[in-house]
Design a protein around this motif. Structure first.
Motif, mmCIF file in Angstrom:
data_model
loop_
_atom_site.group_PDB
_atom_site.id
_atom_site.type_symbol
_atom_site.label_atom_id
_atom_site.label_comp_id
_atom_site.label_asym_id
_atom_site.label_seq_id
_atom_site.Cartn_x
_atom_site.Cartn_y
_atom_site.Cartn_z
ATOM 1 N N ALA A 174 2.226 5.082 10.291
ATOM 2 C CA ALA A 174 1.728 4.666 11.612
ATOM 3 C C ALA A 174 0.959 5.805 12.272
ATOM 4 C CB ALA A 174 2.896 4.211 12.488
ATOM 5 N N GLU A 175 1.462 7.016 12.174
ATOM 6 C CA GLU A 175 0.768 8.177 12.746
ATOM 7 C C GLU A 175 -0.582 8.389 12.064
ATOM 8 O OE1 GLU A 175 1.347 9.987 15.387
ATOM 9 O OE2 GLU A 175 3.242 9.007 15.856
ATOM 10 N N LYS A 176 -0.608 8.239 10.754
ATOM 11 C CA LYS A 176 -1.855 8.396 9.990
ATOM 12 C C LYS A 176 -2.861 7.329 10.414
ATOM 13 C CE LYS A 176 -3.204 10.485 6.467
ATOM 14 N NZ LYS A 176 -4.012 11.709 6.470
ATOM 15 N N ALA A 193 -4.387 8.100 13.754
ATOM 16 C CA ALA A 193 -5.414 9.143 13.610
ATOM 17 C C ALA A 193 -6.712 8.572 13.032
ATOM 18 C CB ALA A 193 -4.897 10.276 12.737
ATOM 19 N N LEU A 194 -6.602 7.505 12.240
ATOM 20 C CA LEU A 194 -7.777 6.895 11.620
ATOM 21 C C LEU A 194 -8.437 5.827 12.492
ATOM 22 C CD1 LEU A 194 -6.444 6.638 7.959
ATOM 23 C CD2 LEU A 194 -8.262 8.146 8.788
ATOM 24 N N GLY A 195 -7.892 5.597 13.684
ATOM 25 C CA GLY A 195 -8.533 4.682 14.621
ATOM 26 C C GLY A 195 -8.009 3.264 14.665
ATOM 27 N N PHE A 196 -6.873 2.989 14.035
ATOM 28 C CA PHE A 196 -6.290 1.653 14.133
ATOM 29 C C PHE A 196 -5.829 1.442 15.571
ATOM 30 C CE2 PHE A 196 -6.353 2.177 9.634
ATOM 31 C CZ PHE A 196 -6.418 0.895 9.111
ATOM 32 N N GLU A 203 -4.918 6.849 1.832
ATOM 33 C CA GLU A 203 -5.840 6.835 2.961
ATOM 34 C C GLU A 203 -7.022 5.894 2.703
ATOM 35 O OE1 GLU A 203 -8.398 9.982 5.572
ATOM 36 O OE2 GLU A 203 -6.422 10.617 4.886
ATOM 37 N N LYS A 204 -7.556 5.939 1.500
ATOM 38 C CA LYS A 204 -8.664 5.046 1.131
ATOM 39 C C LYS A 204 -8.202 3.583 1.163
ATOM 40 C CE LYS A 204 -10.222 4.100 -3.087
ATOM 41 N NZ LYS A 204 -10.510 4.284 -4.456
ATOM 42 N N ASP A 205 -6.993 3.345 0.694
ATOM 43 C CA ASP A 205 -6.464 1.981 0.646
ATOM 44 C C ASP A 205 -6.273 1.386 2.044
ATOM 45 O OD1 ASP A 205 -6.437 2.218 -2.113
ATOM 46 O OD2 ASP A 205 -4.299 2.712 -2.205
ATOM 47 N N ILE A 206 -5.733 2.164 2.980
ATOM 48 C CA ILE A 206 -5.514 1.598 4.321
ATOM 49 C C ILE A 206 -6.819 1.423 5.089
ATOM 50 C CG2 ILE A 206 -3.116 2.343 4.538
ATOM 51 C CD1 ILE A 206 -4.056 4.523 6.458
ATOM 52 N N GLN A 207 -7.848 2.162 4.690
ATOM 53 C CA GLN A 207 -9.147 2.009 5.344
ATOM 54 C C GLN A 207 -9.749 0.626 5.080
ATOM 55 O OE1 GLN A 207 -10.546 3.933 7.502
ATOM 56 N NE2 GLN A 207 -10.144 6.072 7.067
ATOM 57 N N LYS A 208 -9.237 -0.077 4.076
ATOM 58 C CA LYS A 208 -9.721 -1.424 3.747
ATOM 59 C C LYS A 208 -9.187 -2.482 4.717
ATOM 60 C CE LYS A 208 -10.056 -0.273 -1.153
ATOM 61 N NZ LYS A 208 -9.448 -0.457 -2.472
ATOM 62 N N ILE A 222 0.884 -1.161 0.000
ATOM 63 C CA ILE A 222 0.000 0.000 0.000
ATOM 64 C C ILE A 222 0.928 1.218 0.000
ATOM 65 C CG2 ILE A 222 -1.794 1.302 1.194
ATOM 66 C CD1 ILE A 222 -2.819 -1.295 2.400
ATOM 67 N N ASN A 223 1.029 1.858 -1.150
ATOM 68 C CA ASN A 223 1.968 2.945 -1.371
ATOM 69 C C ASN A 223 1.599 4.196 -0.560
ATOM 70 O OD1 ASN A 223 3.711 4.886 -2.435
ATOM 71 N ND2 ASN A 223 2.890 4.763 -4.506
#
Length: 129
Positions: free
Chosen positions: A99-101, A104-107, A73-78, A65-66
Motif C-alpha cells: 500500500a505504501e509503495k 508513492a506511485l500515485g494510486f 513494481e512493473k506489475d502493479i503499474q498495470k 501480484i507477488n
C-alpha cells in the motif's frame, strides 16, 4: 436495489469523512468493510502473496501480484490508479508495504485488508483453490 443503496452510502460516507487528499490516504479495512468492498464492480482485488501461497487458496476473484517478485513494481503499474485497489497478504505485513509503495506511485484509492488471508480463511468466507 437495497444492496446498491447501502454500498453507495458506505462509499459516500467514506469519501465525505476523509478530509485529506485521496492520494495521501491508505485505508485499513475491517472484515465487514472488506466484504462490502469486494462486491463493488470497480474494485481491483490484489493478493500480494507468493504464487505458491496464492495457489494454496485465495479470496475469490483476487488477482495475484507477488510483492516479493523483482517485477512487482512493473506489475502493479498495470492496474488502474484511479480505481480502488484492495490489497491483502497472509497476515497484513506485505500488504501494508505494498500500500505504501502504491501510494508513492500515485494510486488514489488504496484499501489494505487488516488480518489478511489468515483471518479471511478462519472466518470460513468464500475462497478459491
Amino acid at each position: 436495489m437495497k444492496k446498491h443503496i447501502v454500498l453507495f452510502l458506505l462509499l459516500l460516507t467514506t469519501i465525505v469523512s476523509c478530509k485529506t487528499d485521496a492520494t495521501e490516504e491508505i485505508k485499513v479495512v475491517s472484515q465487514e468493510e472488506m466484504q462490502t468492498y469486494i462486491n463493488m464492480e470497480d474494485v481491483q482485488l490484489i493478493d500480494v502473496r507468493t504464487p505458491e501461497e496464492y495457489g494454496a487458496g485465495h479470496i475469490a476473484a483476487a488477482q495475484n501480484i507477488n510483492f516479493l517478485s523483482p517485477t512487482f513494481e512493473k506489475d502493479i503499474q498495470k492496474l488502474d490508479k484511479n480505481k480502488p485497489v484492495l490489497v491483502y497478504c497472509q497476515m497484513g505485513g506485505r500488504s501494508a508495504k505494498c500500500a505504501e509503495k502504491m501510494k508513492a506511485l500515485g494510486f488514489t484509492k488504496i484499501l489494505d485488508y487488516k488480518g489478511g488471508y489468515s483471518k479471511w480463511k478462519s472466518l470460513e468466507l468464500p475462497i478459491e483453490k
